[in-house]
Design an enzyme around this catalytic site. Structure first.
Site, short mmCIF file in Angstrom:
data_model
loop_
_atom_site.label_atom_id
_atom_site.label_comp_id
_atom_site.label_asym_id
_atom_site.label_seq_id
_atom_site.Cartn_x
_atom_site.Cartn_y
_atom_site.Cartn_z
N GLU A 188 0.89 -1.18 0.00
CA GLU A 188 0.00 0.00 0.00
C GLU A 188 0.91 1.21 0.00
OE1 GLU A 188 -3.24 0.09 -0.13
OE2 GLU A 188 -3.91 -1.90 0.44
N CYS A 240 -2.40 9.22 2.07
CA CYS A 240 -2.04 8.63 0.79
C CYS A 240 -3.07 9.02 -0.27
CB CYS A 240 -1.95 7.11 0.92
SG CYS A 240 -3.39 6.39 1.70
P1 NAD Z 1 7.83 5.76 4.84
O1 NAD Z 1 7.98 5.01 3.58
O2 NAD Z 1 8.89 6.74 5.21
O3 NAD Z 1 7.75 4.73 6.08
C1 NAD Z 1 6.77 3.70 6.15
C2 NAD Z 1 7.30 2.52 6.94
O4 NAD Z 1 8.34 1.88 6.19
C3 NAD Z 1 7.93 2.90 8.28
O5 NAD Z 1 7.61 1.89 9.21
C4 NAD Z 1 9.41 2.95 7.98
O6 NAD Z 1 10.20 2.68 9.11
C5 NAD Z 1 9.57 1.88 6.91
N1 NAD Z 1 10.60 2.18 5.90
C6 NAD Z 1 10.70 3.32 5.15
N2 NAD Z 1 11.72 3.23 4.28
C7 NAD Z 1 12.28 2.02 4.47
C8 NAD Z 1 13.39 1.33 3.88
N3 NAD Z 1 14.12 1.90 2.92
N4 NAD Z 1 13.68 0.11 4.31
C9 NAD Z 1 12.97 -0.47 5.30
N5 NAD Z 1 11.92 0.12 5.89
C10 NAD Z 1 11.57 1.35 5.50
O7 NAD Z 1 6.40 6.47 4.82
P2 NAD Z 1 5.78 7.53 5.84
O8 NAD Z 1 6.47 8.83 5.66
O9 NAD Z 1 5.66 6.95 7.20
O10 NAD Z 1 4.28 7.63 5.24
C11 NAD Z 1 3.97 8.37 4.11
C12 NAD Z 1 3.93 7.52 2.85
O11 NAD Z 1 3.10 6.39 3.04
C13 NAD Z 1 3.31 8.26 1.67
O12 NAD Z 1 4.01 7.94 0.51
C14 NAD Z 1 1.89 7.73 1.63
O13 NAD Z 1 1.27 7.86 0.37
C15 NAD Z 1 2.12 6.31 2.02
N6 NAD Z 1 0.90 5.69 2.56
C16 NAD Z 1 0.23 4.82 1.77
C17 NAD Z 1 -0.96 4.26 2.22
C18 NAD Z 1 -1.76 3.34 1.34
O14 NAD Z 1 -2.65 2.67 1.87
N7 NAD Z 1 -1.51 3.26 0.05
C19 NAD Z 1 -1.43 4.54 3.51
C20 NAD Z 1 -0.70 5.41 4.30
C21 NAD Z 1 0.48 5.98 3.80
#
Ligand code: NAD
Length: 457
Positions: free
Chosen positions: A211, A245
């Site tokens: 997601e 998102c």
């Molecule tokens: P993020 O990608 O920075 O982090 C999300 C999760 O992934 C966290 O738990 C983080 O620790 C982990 N993570 C991030 N990069 C990583 C990597 N390189 N390796 C391993 N783990 C990693 O996202 P955020 O800033 O917390 O949230 C915003 C993003 O999430 C936006 O892009 C938004 O669109 C998306 N989002 C999508 C949905 C959906 O249902 N499609 C829902 C909510 C948020």
């Protein structure tokens, strides 16, 4: 319970799953129902934790806990409906049937912006399906994870380990992805994160449920009810300070109504109450972090030398000076600019005129992401085109509603760079199970499929 290392934690989760899958599904549903009741009791307190960590306004934070409660109710009913199909067998005295079995441990990596709801989408389905979950929350929202884990422990009896929280950053998430004891990784976050983690899981042929980011658009047609449209657009573009998102990031407005729409939109934006998210009158809190603010400003600066009109976007002094409050930006563009093609996780709404609906649909679809989309119209030919195979290419397509604020009853998720996963309602539960196709011969002969003969002649 504290664990010394990753392996101990995963072993405990595996054991919990083994015990839990022996509990009949409706009884699993009963425990999830009690979890929902516990969330009802704690609703206000849990919402406060969301506001403190994710900086969401009170009504949205309470709405998020409500979403978790709704998921418990949905999953309770689902626990009696994990149906498999029975297909007619081509052979006499045979039954051909699908059985759905638990898959085991689900690894769940979540983002900061829905720190409780996304866990609930995953956990409620995974648990009634007979699985355990290891939850790696965003580093911004560890307190939300602790609060839900405590609520679960209150009702879980001997099944406390069904929910285990693994706090940490990228390293912990990668370790979950590498671990072949975890058949399904559900990951919510940026597209960049999905692109880094998905290959790790697929290298061991594990399953992913992704997601990821969105770049959502609305098309506003000449017959649209403009007052309703402006409300829908503003909530989608500014709600959660542009950090959903499903946030509306692009609006394509028909040239005949462009001026009137823009005038109404500016007037509505001018009424927004931006301030302390724990103050019930605030409609927008601050951005999650300084780096989010800097990302927003970088994009607005890069637009400076282009043929665009930028309104708003500046930092506001309306609360704690440590926080980053902003005036949501509206950017009027003459042509599609590169900045519009990416998701900037902040309230920036690009607005562009269109003449032909087909062209607006094409512009809407012409981005890498495919999460949410809307059309505002009272012309059913336009709305039906938008919902047809020639219309929106997104996982979510709305008519006369903004792009954000989905209900739990439908499957949630999107295509292309959004990752293709589906969570929450409809038949999203199937992702959390393994499908067994069973053929039962209750006759005295052994006929082979496709009429194949294997008898000695
Ligand atoms: P993020 O990608 O920075 O982090 C999300 C999760 O992934 C966290 O738990 C983080 O620790 C982990 N993570 C991030 N990069 C990583 C990597 N390189 N390796 C391993 N783990 C990693 O996202 P955020 O800033 O917390 O949230 C915003 C993003 O999430 C936006 O892009 C938004 O669109 C998306 N989002 C999508 C949905 C959906 O249902 N499609 C829902 C909510 C948020």
């Amino acid at each position: 319970m504290e664990f010394n290392n990753h392996d101990e934690l995963v072993a405990a989760s595996k054991n919990a799953a083994k015990k839990w899958r022996l509990v009949p599904a409706p009884q699993r549903g009963e425990v999830v129902r009690q979890f929902g009741n516990e969330l009802r009791i704690q609703k206000a307190a849990l919402a406060k934790v969301i506001t403190a960590e994710s900086k969401k306004i009170v009504t949205e934070a309470e709405g998020e806990v409500q979403e978790a409660i709704d998921m418990c109710d949905f999953a309770t009913g689902l626990s009696r409906q994990l149906y498999g199909l029975t297909m007619p067998s081509e052979r006499p005295d045979h039954r051909l049937q699908e059985l759905w079995q638990p898959i085991g441990v689900v690894g769940c990596i979540t983002a900061f912006n829905f720190p409780m709801a996304v866990f609930a989408w995953n956990f409620c389905l995974a648990s009634v399906c007979g699985n355990s979950i290891i939850w790696k929350p965003s580093p911004h929202s560890n307190g939300c994870a602790d609060a839900l884990k405590n609520a679960w422990d209150k009702v879980a009896g001997e099944h406390k380990d069904l929910v285990l929280v693994l706090k940490g950053g990228n390293e912990e998430a990668v370790a979950l992805c590498k671990d072949s004891n975890i058949p399904l990784i559900s990951a919510t976050g940026s597209t960049q994160m999905g692109k880094e983690l998905a290959p790790i899981v697929s290298a061991r042929l594990g399953r992913t449920l992704l997601e990821l980011g969105g770049n959502n658009a609305a098309i506003i047609c000449p017959t649209a009810d403009l007052d309703l449209t402006v409300k829908g657009v503003t909530f989608s573009a500014c709600g959660t300070t542009g950090q959903r998102c499903t946030t509306l990031r692009r609006a394509f407005v028909h040239e005949d109504i462009y001026e009137e729409f823009m005038q109404k939109l500016h007037a509505y934006y001018a009424t927004l109450k931006i301030g302390d998210p724990s103050d019930k009158s605030s409609q927008l809190g601050p951005l999650i972090s300084k780096s989010s603010y800097e990302d927003m400003q970088k994009v607005l600066e890069s637009l400076g030398d282009k043929d665009v009109k930028v309104h708003g976007g500046q930092r506001l002094d309306v609360g704690d000076p440590q926080e980053f409050y902003v005036m949501p930006a509206i950017v009027e563009v003459l042509k599609v600019e590169d900045e519009m093609l990416n998701e900037t996780f902040a309230p920036i709404l690009y607005v562009k005129k269109f003449t032909e609906l087909n062209n607006a649909i094409q512009m809407q679809n012409n981005v890498k992401q495919g999460l949410s989309s809307s059309i505002f119209t009272n012309d059913m030919r336009e709305s039906e085109l938008f919902l047809s195979s020639e219309g929106s290419d997104c996982g979510i397509a709305n008519v006369n509603i903004g792009t954000s604020g989905a209900e739990i009853g439908g499957a949630f998720g999107g295509e292309k760079d959004t990752g293709g996963g589906r969570e929450s309602g409809s038949d999203a539960w199937k992702t959390y199970m393994r499908r067994v196709t069973a053929t039962v011969n209750y006759g005295k002969e052994l006929p082979l499929a496709q009429g194949v003969e294997f008898d000695e002649s």
